[in-house]
Design an enzyme around this catalytic site. Sequence first.
Site, PDB file in Angstrom:
ATOM      1  N   PRO A 257       0.628  -1.147  -0.246  1.00 46.85           N
ATOM      2  CA  PRO A 257      -0.139   0.186  -0.268  1.00 46.85           C
ATOM      3  C   PRO A 257       0.023   1.025  -0.559  1.00 46.85           C
ATOM      4  O   PRO A 257       0.416   2.066  -0.077  1.00 46.85           O
ATOM      5  CB  PRO A 257      -0.476  -0.372   1.171  1.00 46.85           C
ATOM      6  CG  PRO A 257       0.338  -0.860   2.449  1.00 46.85           C
ATOM      7  CD  PRO A 257       1.448  -1.599   1.467  1.00 46.85           C
ATOM      8  N   CYS A 258       2.487   1.196   0.107  1.00 39.35           N
ATOM      9  CA  CYS A 258       2.618   2.706  -0.364  1.00 39.35           C
ATOM     10  C   CYS A 258       2.384   3.360  -0.658  1.00 39.35           C
ATOM     11  O   CYS A 258       2.376   4.922  -0.392  1.00 39.35           O
ATOM     12  CB  CYS A 258       4.172   1.818  -0.618  1.00 39.35           C
ATOM     13  SG  CYS A 258       4.779   1.293  -2.335  1.00 39.35           S
TER      14      CYS A 258
END
Length: 325
Positions: A257-258
């Site tokens: 999810p960066c």
Amino acid sequence: MNSVQTIFFGIREYLSPVLKNSKFKETGCITPEEFIAAGDFLVYKCPTWNWESGEPSKRRDYLAAEKQFLITRNVPCLRRVKQMEYIDEDAETQIETEDGEEAWVATHSGRAATNIEEIAQPIEGDEDEVNKRISKIVLEDINDKEDVDIPDMDDIPDIEEVEDEVVEEDDPAALGNGTSLDDGPSDKILQVRTYDVFITYDKYYQTPRMWLFGYDEHRRPLTSTQIFEDVSQDYAKKTVTIETHPHLNMSLASIHPCRHAQVMKKIIEKMNEESVKKFELLQQQSANAPQLEQAQVRVDQYLIIFLKFMSSVVPTIDYDHTISA
């Protein structure tokens, strides 16, 4: 390697503060309360999704005990990514993100879909036209579920690579039983895989996170190598990694999810910009035009949009029918 990563990620999440104030329009991040609201909306509109409580020892106190994560089970995956037929216009389109880095967008945007006729048509034109087609599909699916005019948006960036290497087939996610997976029926028989798809809340990145656990046609768990066969090759072993599920005692494939917040922020901005234009036009045409707020993206629609974005990473896992039927 995987155990070291798990310890590091666990410490990092523990030390991260819980987001208290709503920032989904400004940053693309959401609070735990907004995650639950978006999850409730997804479950209401798409009954194939359900809330789960997970392992009691792994529950997060900033989430309701009975609403720790979302899951949809037995999602069909009829073919591998390499079996998909593409046309010239299906090639990936590059754009620049705000920090100047390149990102991939609109991967496999012309693939056939069972319930969206327009996505099967050839896409002609420049990058803007490709993005507008993808945007139109996302928005039409949302409007099918809600009596709200949601405007078009034309720019969907993608998530970047992460540095962590992926643990291969000896990873716990494989859950191998020592038997060969090549002793099945003839290739002429359709080999249908299924997936359990999970959505958790990532406290560190303050966004939803998708997890995958797959089965072959005999209900045997897939190895990590097999799972990557169902992931767009621009993401396999890069943004899709094997990590420990935060609420279960097992390792699964996860879409990192960066960059989720940045992607969602851009989508929301574009949709809201178009809503202003549409509102102004309606105001000129009728005195009884709806209020501007009615056309703005609501936070409870967050996961509907999020899932459409995730479909570019796993184009053959057919969970999309659960939100557009």
